[in-house]
Design a protein around this motif. Structure first.
Motif, mmCIF file in Angstrom:
data_model
loop_
_atom_site.group_PDB
_atom_site.id
_atom_site.type_symbol
_atom_site.label_atom_id
_atom_site.label_comp_id
_atom_site.label_asym_id
_atom_site.label_seq_id
_atom_site.Cartn_x
_atom_site.Cartn_y
_atom_site.Cartn_z
ATOM 1 N N THR A 252 0.851 -1.186 0.000
ATOM 2 C CA THR A 252 0.000 0.000 0.000
ATOM 3 C C THR A 252 0.888 1.239 0.000
ATOM 4 O OG1 THR A 252 -0.124 -0.038 2.427
ATOM 5 C CG2 THR A 252 -1.895 -1.128 1.219
ATOM 6 N N SER A 253 0.302 2.355 -0.368
ATOM 7 C CA SER A 253 1.060 3.600 -0.434
ATOM 8 C C SER A 253 0.114 4.777 -0.262
ATOM 9 C CB SER A 253 1.799 3.712 -1.769
ATOM 10 O OG SER A 253 2.435 4.978 -1.904
ATOM 11 N N SER A 254 0.640 5.866 0.287
ATOM 12 C CA SER A 254 -0.153 7.084 0.415
ATOM 13 C C SER A 254 -0.279 7.816 -0.917
ATOM 14 C CB SER A 254 0.476 8.015 1.463
ATOM 15 O OG SER A 254 1.816 8.333 1.106
ATOM 16 N N ILE A 255 0.517 7.398 -1.897
ATOM 17 C CA ILE A 255 0.487 8.004 -3.230
ATOM 18 C C ILE A 255 -0.441 7.179 -4.125
ATOM 19 C CG2 ILE A 255 1.860 8.674 -5.239
ATOM 20 C CD1 ILE A 255 4.304 8.728 -3.386
ATOM 21 N N PRO A 256 -1.403 7.799 -4.805
ATOM 22 C CA PRO A 256 -2.298 7.040 -5.691
ATOM 23 C C PRO A 256 -1.513 6.299 -6.766
ATOM 24 C CG PRO A 256 -3.117 9.275 -5.339
ATOM 25 C CD PRO A 256 -1.738 9.241 -4.767
ATOM 26 N N GLY A 257 -1.961 5.088 -7.092
ATOM 27 C CA GLY A 257 -1.274 4.303 -8.105
ATOM 28 C C GLY A 257 -1.899 2.936 -8.240
ATOM 29 N N ALA A 258 -1.093 1.950 -8.606
ATOM 30 C CA ALA A 258 -1.575 0.596 -8.873
ATOM 31 C C ALA A 258 -1.570 -0.275 -7.621
ATOM 32 C CB ALA A 258 -0.706 -0.053 -9.954
ATOM 33 N N TRP A 259 -1.401 0.350 -6.453
ATOM 34 C CA TRP A 259 -1.310 -0.413 -5.209
ATOM 35 C C TRP A 259 -2.694 -0.787 -4.664
ATOM 36 C CZ3 TRP A 259 1.384 4.112 -6.187
ATOM 37 C CH2 TRP A 259 2.767 3.979 -6.352
ATOM 38 N N ILE A 260 -2.712 -1.815 -3.845
ATOM 39 C CA ILE A 260 -3.923 -2.165 -3.108
ATOM 40 C C ILE A 260 -4.150 -1.096 -2.041
ATOM 41 C CG2 ILE A 260 -4.971 -3.887 -1.571
ATOM 42 C CD1 ILE A 260 -3.344 -6.025 -2.977
ATOM 43 N N THR A 261 -5.393 -0.700 -1.828
ATOM 44 C CA THR A 261 -5.702 0.326 -0.833
ATOM 45 C C THR A 261 -6.089 -0.318 0.493
ATOM 46 O OG1 THR A 261 -8.060 0.396 -1.411
ATOM 47 C CG2 THR A 261 -6.575 1.851 -2.652
ATOM 48 N N ASN A 262 -6.038 0.483 1.551
ATOM 49 C CA ASN A 262 -6.458 0.002 2.862
ATOM 50 C C ASN A 262 -7.932 -0.408 2.853
ATOM 51 O OD1 ASN A 262 -4.060 0.155 4.326
ATOM 52 N ND2 ASN A 262 -4.330 2.323 4.773
ATOM 53 N N PHE A 263 -8.745 0.311 2.083
ATOM 54 C CA PHE A 263 -10.164 -0.025 1.995
ATOM 55 C C PHE A 263 -10.345 -1.415 1.380
ATOM 56 C CE2 PHE A 263 -14.386 0.753 -0.293
ATOM 57 C CZ PHE A 263 -15.139 0.403 0.824
ATOM 58 N N SER A 264 -9.579 -1.710 0.335
ATOM 59 C CA SER A 264 -9.653 -3.031 -0.294
ATOM 60 C C SER A 264 -9.222 -4.122 0.680
ATOM 61 C CB SER A 264 -8.778 -3.073 -1.547
ATOM 62 O OG SER A 264 -9.297 -2.240 -2.569
ATOM 63 N N LEU A 265 -8.154 -3.869 1.438
ATOM 64 C CA LEU A 265 -7.691 -4.851 2.422
ATOM 65 C C LEU A 265 -8.754 -5.093 3.493
ATOM 66 C CD1 LEU A 265 -3.982 -3.717 2.916
ATOM 67 C CD2 LEU A 265 -4.767 -5.807 1.785
ATOM 68 N N THR A 266 -9.429 -4.031 3.906
ATOM 69 C CA THR A 266 -10.488 -4.178 4.902
ATOM 70 C C THR A 266 -11.625 -5.034 4.365
ATOM 71 O OG1 THR A 266 -9.928 -1.999 5.809
ATOM 72 C CG2 THR A 266 -12.064 -2.916 6.416
ATOM 73 N N MET A 267 -12.008 -4.805 3.111
ATOM 74 C CA MET A 267 -13.044 -5.625 2.492
ATOM 75 C C MET A 267 -12.622 -7.093 2.413
ATOM 76 S SD MET A 267 -15.767 -3.799 1.603
ATOM 77 C CE MET A 267 -15.548 -2.965 3.158
ATOM 78 N N MET A 268 -11.358 -7.327 2.143
ATOM 79 C CA MET A 268 -10.860 -8.698 2.062
ATOM 80 C C MET A 268 -10.925 -9.394 3.417
ATOM 81 S SD MET A 268 -7.649 -7.975 -0.536
ATOM 82 C CE MET A 268 -7.199 -9.674 -0.897
ATOM 83 N N LYS B 147 -10.163 -1.552 -8.867
ATOM 84 C CA LYS B 147 -9.905 -1.520 -10.315
ATOM 85 C C LYS B 147 -8.499 -0.998 -10.633
ATOM 86 C CE LYS B 147 -12.114 -0.067 -14.641
ATOM 87 N NZ LYS B 147 -12.350 -1.451 -15.088
ATOM 88 N N ASN B 148 -7.938 -0.222 -9.715
ATOM 89 C CA ASN B 148 -6.617 0.367 -9.943
ATOM 90 C C ASN B 148 -5.475 -0.628 -9.785
ATOM 91 O OD1 ASN B 148 -7.366 0.488 -7.015
ATOM 92 N ND2 ASN B 148 -5.246 1.187 -6.839
ATOM 93 N N VAL B 149 -5.717 -1.754 -9.146
ATOM 94 C CA VAL B 149 -4.638 -2.688 -8.802
ATOM 95 C C VAL B 149 -4.121 -3.400 -10.052
ATOM 96 C CG1 VAL B 149 -4.004 -4.705 -7.421
ATOM 97 C CG2 VAL B 149 -5.611 -3.004 -6.503
ATOM 98 N N SER B 150 -2.811 -3.385 -10.230
ATOM 99 C CA SER B 150 -2.194 -4.034 -11.398
ATOM 100 C C SER B 150 -1.939 -5.514 -11.122
ATOM 101 C CB SER B 150 -0.866 -3.345 -11.738
ATOM 102 O OG SER B 150 0.090 -3.583 -10.703
ATOM 103 N N GLN B 151 -1.676 -6.258 -12.194
ATOM 104 C CA GLN B 151 -1.379 -7.687 -12.060
ATOM 105 C C GLN B 151 -0.101 -7.908 -11.258
ATOM 106 O OE1 GLN B 151 -3.320 -10.363 -13.126
ATOM 107 N NE2 GLN B 151 -1.853 -11.492 -11.868
ATOM 108 N N ASN B 152 0.903 -7.056 -11.474
ATOM 109 C CA ASN B 152 2.166 -7.200 -10.748
ATOM 110 C C ASN B 152 1.972 -6.999 -9.250
ATOM 111 O OD1 ASN B 152 3.618 -7.752 -13.054
ATOM 112 N ND2 ASN B 152 4.276 -5.627 -13.367
ATOM 113 N N GLN B 153 1.176 -6.000 -8.884
ATOM 114 C CA GLN B 153 0.933 -5.742 -7.464
ATOM 115 C C GLN B 153 0.124 -6.867 -6.835
ATOM 116 O OE1 GLN B 153 2.046 -3.264 -5.325
ATOM 117 N NE2 GLN B 153 3.437 -2.886 -7.034
ATOM 118 N N LEU B 154 -0.833 -7.397 -7.580
ATOM 119 C CA LEU B 154 -1.614 -8.517 -7.045
ATOM 120 C C LEU B 154 -0.724 -9.739 -6.859
ATOM 121 C CD1 LEU B 154 -4.273 -9.833 -6.232
ATOM 122 C CD2 LEU B 154 -4.675 -10.350 -8.653
#
Length: 583
Positions: free
Chosen positions: A370-386, A491-498
């Motif tokens: 995760t990162s505070s900078i917008p990009g292809a990273w997983i967000t904290n919100f997505s992790l919470t949903m998981m 939707k922002n998460v890239s294949q590499n980050q996943l």
């Protein structure tokens, strides 16, 4: 300013007093005061005490009730910039002439600040009437009378020499070194997870300061929209916020548009003359543009104002120097507030939810997932949903699905926002508790196992139904928005980050699996501490495991191709195989 998250941890001596961690069949849940999870009692002491379905359940307030109380509390509060050598006793005595004080605390941001809550709102008016505008020798002051004040010493020499400084409340998360020490001295992985939660969760004082900051911004906005409300949403109110997180707020104009039927009786109906614009989005952009100008030009302590009006959700971003928060202001973001309420309910039903979310988020930040900078990273919100989805999949489930919360909703819970059905039960006391008593250690390990082997290429994550479903599109990671169900929040998460997430999850599950087999030395990182170390720096067994990992498919294919077109390779004098490069 928003504090940075936990970075990569370094090796430090572990606590020599750490006890044997076996057996671990009973989970020890710590009390976590200072969050907004329960709001129990007249003191509004907030608790994170576990409720695993087998314990007596304390009646908990609705999200709307908590937010209403917090707002009223903030309206009776002032923020004061103080000199470093302030005498606390004299300071409180001086303010008490305007009315009795209910609560106060000091903290450090850009200097020393005090948050003072009066018992009566009228005390604020009395204090403001006795406050003068500053005299400037070279600059002119904007005469805006806010509740953000300065207090100065008329005669600094009158202060008692050698007096101890006031006790300040910490508003920052622990350093990596401090966190590592806490985890190292815990007695079990369950204790580690709870210690991390206690160290990072928002304190009672920090929650008060967040609501006060919203109230101060509301004072500015009401100059144009007298009935508007500035409401916090997201991490500040959903029980999952950590110290140093940004303050998300939105300008709620719904109160302005409501019709007072008691004043519109008889044969006539009065309505306001208003200026019309082509769309609601344009109206939002214009409103935020004006509020942004006000914050920039007239807002005390508001600096670095940016008007980001062409974003999908237009916003004004700024820093509030007094509180130290990085703030994002949007308009009429009702669905975001409803999502905050849903997370508030999930986080309050069982303390293991918040503990697990905090650990997973900290783990993700430590490994730059995760990162505070917008990009292809997983967000904290997505992790919470998981995490929520994973806990819905347990047997028996620890958390109910959103559809089940909708099925037991009352008529008063019915809510349609922007055409989306946002209905769910709001009274947590009507939700059947879970009978699941699994430990945090087991849940953390199996979370990593579950998502380390999840079929992301085929299935999506859906907390409405709590089951895996076929992905509606080819996004690497698909997590359905709980209310705007046609949207993918990841939707922002890239294949590499996943792929990075999957590999780290598998490694972490393996490390936790070894906790039951290995008995590391007193200086060997263990449990959650080992998960937060950079790859290769922590668990010796993991390094050995990685050496034995099967080669990638690409390398396998390359070697197979070489073997099929080359004779059997001879060996050199040292016994190593030599591959011929001749055709």
């Amino acid at each position: 300013m928003a504090a940075r998250g936990v970075g990569l941890l370094t090796r430090l001596p572990l606590c020599s007093q750490r006890r044997n961690r076996v057996p671990r069949s009973v989970s020890r849940h710590l009390s976590c005061p200072g969050t907004i999870a329960a709001s129990v009692g007249s003191e509004e002491q907030i608790s994170g005490v576990a409720e695993t379905g087998t314990e007596d359940k304390t009646l908990q307030k609705k999200f709307s009730e908590v937010q209403k109380e917090r707002r009223e509390q903030a309206q009776r509060t002032v923020l004061i910039h103080c000199p470093d050598n302030i005498n606390e006793k004299k300071f409180l005595k001086y303010l008490s002439q305007h009315g009795p004080i209910s609560n106060h605390f000091f903290y450090e941001s850009f200097g020393l600040y005090a948050v003072v809550e009066f018992c009566q709102k009228d005390s604020i008016n009395s204090l403001q009437n006795g406050t003068h505008t500053p005299t400037q020798s070279t600059e002119a002051a904007i005469p805006f009378k806010s509740r953000f004040l300065n207090i100065r010493l008329k005669n600094p020499s009158s202060q008692i020499s050698g007096q101890t400084s006031v006790q300040t409340n910490n508003q920052s998360p622990p350093s990596s070194k401090k966190l590592f020490e806490l985890l190292s001295c815990a007695e079990s992985i369950d204790d580690q997870v709870n210690s991390l939660l206690k160290a990072f969760q928002l304190t009672e004082e920090n929650v008060r300061l967040r609501h006060l900051t919203c109230s101060l911004i509301e004072d500015i906005a009401t100059a144009y929209f007298p009935s508007c409300v500035i409401r916090p949403f997201g991490s500040s109110v959903n029980t999952f916020g950590k110290l140093g997180c940004d303050l998300d707020m939105f300008l709620d104009l719904d109160e302005t548009g409501k019709l007072d039927v008691h004043k519109n009786t008889g044969n006539f109906s009065m309505e306001f003359q208003m200026k019309n614009v082509p769309s609601e989005r344009i109206a939002t952009q214009k409103i935020l543009s004006v509020i942004g100008e006000c914050l920039d030009n007239f807002g005390p302590g508001c600096v670095g104002v940016q008007k980001i009006l062409n974003a999908r959700c237009p916003l004004v971003r700024f820093s509030h120097q007094g509180s130290g928060f990085q703030c994002d202001l949007t308009a009429n973001n009702s669905i975001a507030l409803k999502t905050s309420e849903l997370l508030y309910i999930y986080g309050s039903l069982d303390s293991r939810v918040r503990a697990l979310v905090f650990s997973v988020r900290c783990w993700a930040r430590a490994h730059s997932l995760t990162s505070s900078i917008p990009g292809a990273w997983i967000t904290n919100f997505s992790l919470t949903m998981m995490v929520i989805f994973f806990l819905q999949r347990r047997s028996p489930p620890i958390l109910p699905t959103l559809d089940s919360l909708k099925s037991i909703a009352d008529a008063e819970d019915r809510c349609i926002l922007e055409g989306n059905n946002c209905t769910f039960i709001r009274d947590m006391n009507k939700i059947q508790p879970s009978g699941n008593t699994e430990t945090l250690e087991l849940l953390l390990k199996e979370f990593f196992e579950y998502f380390g082997n999840f079929t992301f290429n085929k299935n999506s994550i859906n907390i409405r139904q709590g089951r895996e479903q076929n992905k509606p599109d080819s996004s690497p990671l698909y997590i359905q928005n709980p209310f705007e169900t046609s949207l993918n929040i990841s939707k922002n998460v890239s294949q590499n980050q996943l792929q990075k997430f999957v590999e780290l999850a598998r490694d972490s599950a393996w490390i936790l699996e070894q906790e039951d087999k290995d008995q590391p030395s007193s200086r060997q990182p263990w449990g959650l501490a080992a998960l937060l170390l950079p790859p290769g720096a922590g668990h010796a067994s993991l390094s050995r495991k990685k050496k034995k990992k099967p080669m990638s498919e690409k390398v396998k294919g390359l070697l197979a191709s070489i073997k099929s077109n080359s004779p059997v390779s001879p060996t050199d004098a040292s016994g190593k195989r030599v591959i011929s490069t001749q055709a």
